[in-house]
Design a protein around this motif. Structure first.
Motif, PDB file in Angstrom:
ATOM      1  N   CYS A  95      40.732  41.926  48.935  1.00  0.00           N
ATOM      2  CA  CYS A  95      40.766  43.362  49.326  1.00  0.00           C
ATOM      3  C   CYS A  95      40.645  44.130  47.840  1.00  0.00           C
ATOM      4  O   CYS A  95      39.947  45.370  47.990  1.00  0.00           O
ATOM      5  N   ILE A  96      41.258  43.605  46.859  1.00  0.00           N
ATOM      6  CA  ILE A  96      41.297  44.227  45.723  1.00  0.00           C
ATOM      7  C   ILE A  96      39.830  44.181  45.134  1.00  0.00           C
ATOM      8  O   ILE A  96      39.320  45.209  44.579  1.00  0.00           O
ATOM      9  N   PHE A  97      39.247  43.033  45.216  1.00  0.00           N
ATOM     10  CA  PHE A  97      37.793  43.024  44.825  1.00  0.00           C
ATOM     11  C   PHE A  97      36.854  44.010  45.492  1.00  0.00           C
ATOM     12  O   PHE A  97      36.080  44.949  45.209  1.00  0.00           O
ATOM     13  N   SER A 119      33.662  47.739  39.270  1.00  0.00           N
ATOM     14  CA  SER A 119      34.229  47.639  37.975  1.00  0.00           C
ATOM     15  C   SER A 119      34.524  46.094  37.605  1.00  0.00           C
ATOM     16  O   SER A 119      34.668  45.721  36.434  1.00  0.00           O
ATOM     17  N   MET A 120      35.014  45.343  38.633  1.00  0.00           N
ATOM     18  CA  MET A 120      35.403  43.980  38.525  1.00  0.00           C
ATOM     19  C   MET A 120      34.305  43.302  38.064  1.00  0.00           C
ATOM     20  O   MET A 120      34.309  42.462  36.963  1.00  0.00           O
TER      21      MET A 120
END
Length: 86
Positions: free
Chosen positions: A5-7, A13-14
């Motif tokens: 979910c964060i990715f 940006s990651m």
């Protein structure tokens, strides 16, 4: 699942961050171990991935080592020469 979910929310940006980290690590390995000697890109890559905490290439914006090496040549970060071995 949380990491996915964060990715998903920060994919661009990651990926840029991972790409920068990979590039720095690759160029640092090349500079520290080989100086200005001609080196096969795959040999340097093998040294990079020998570090168990390395950034995986599949986490970067480059789809292959060849794409990455071409980027280094285009951005004048390395002198790239294509040989019979690639």
């Amino acid at each position: 699942l949380r990491q996915m979910c964060i990715f998903r929310d920060n994919a661009s940006s990651m990926m840029d961050e991972f790409s920068t980290e990979f590039e720095v690590e690759y160029l640092d390995t090349l500079k520290r171990r080989h100086g200005t000697s001609k080196m096969n890109a795959n040999n340097v890559y093998q040294e990079v991935i020998a570090n168990k905490h390395h950034i995986h290439m599949n986490a970067t914006k480059w789809t292959s080592l060849g794409d990455f090496v071409q980027y280094l040549g285009r951005s004048s970060k390395c002198v790239v020469e294509e040989t019979e071995r690639g």
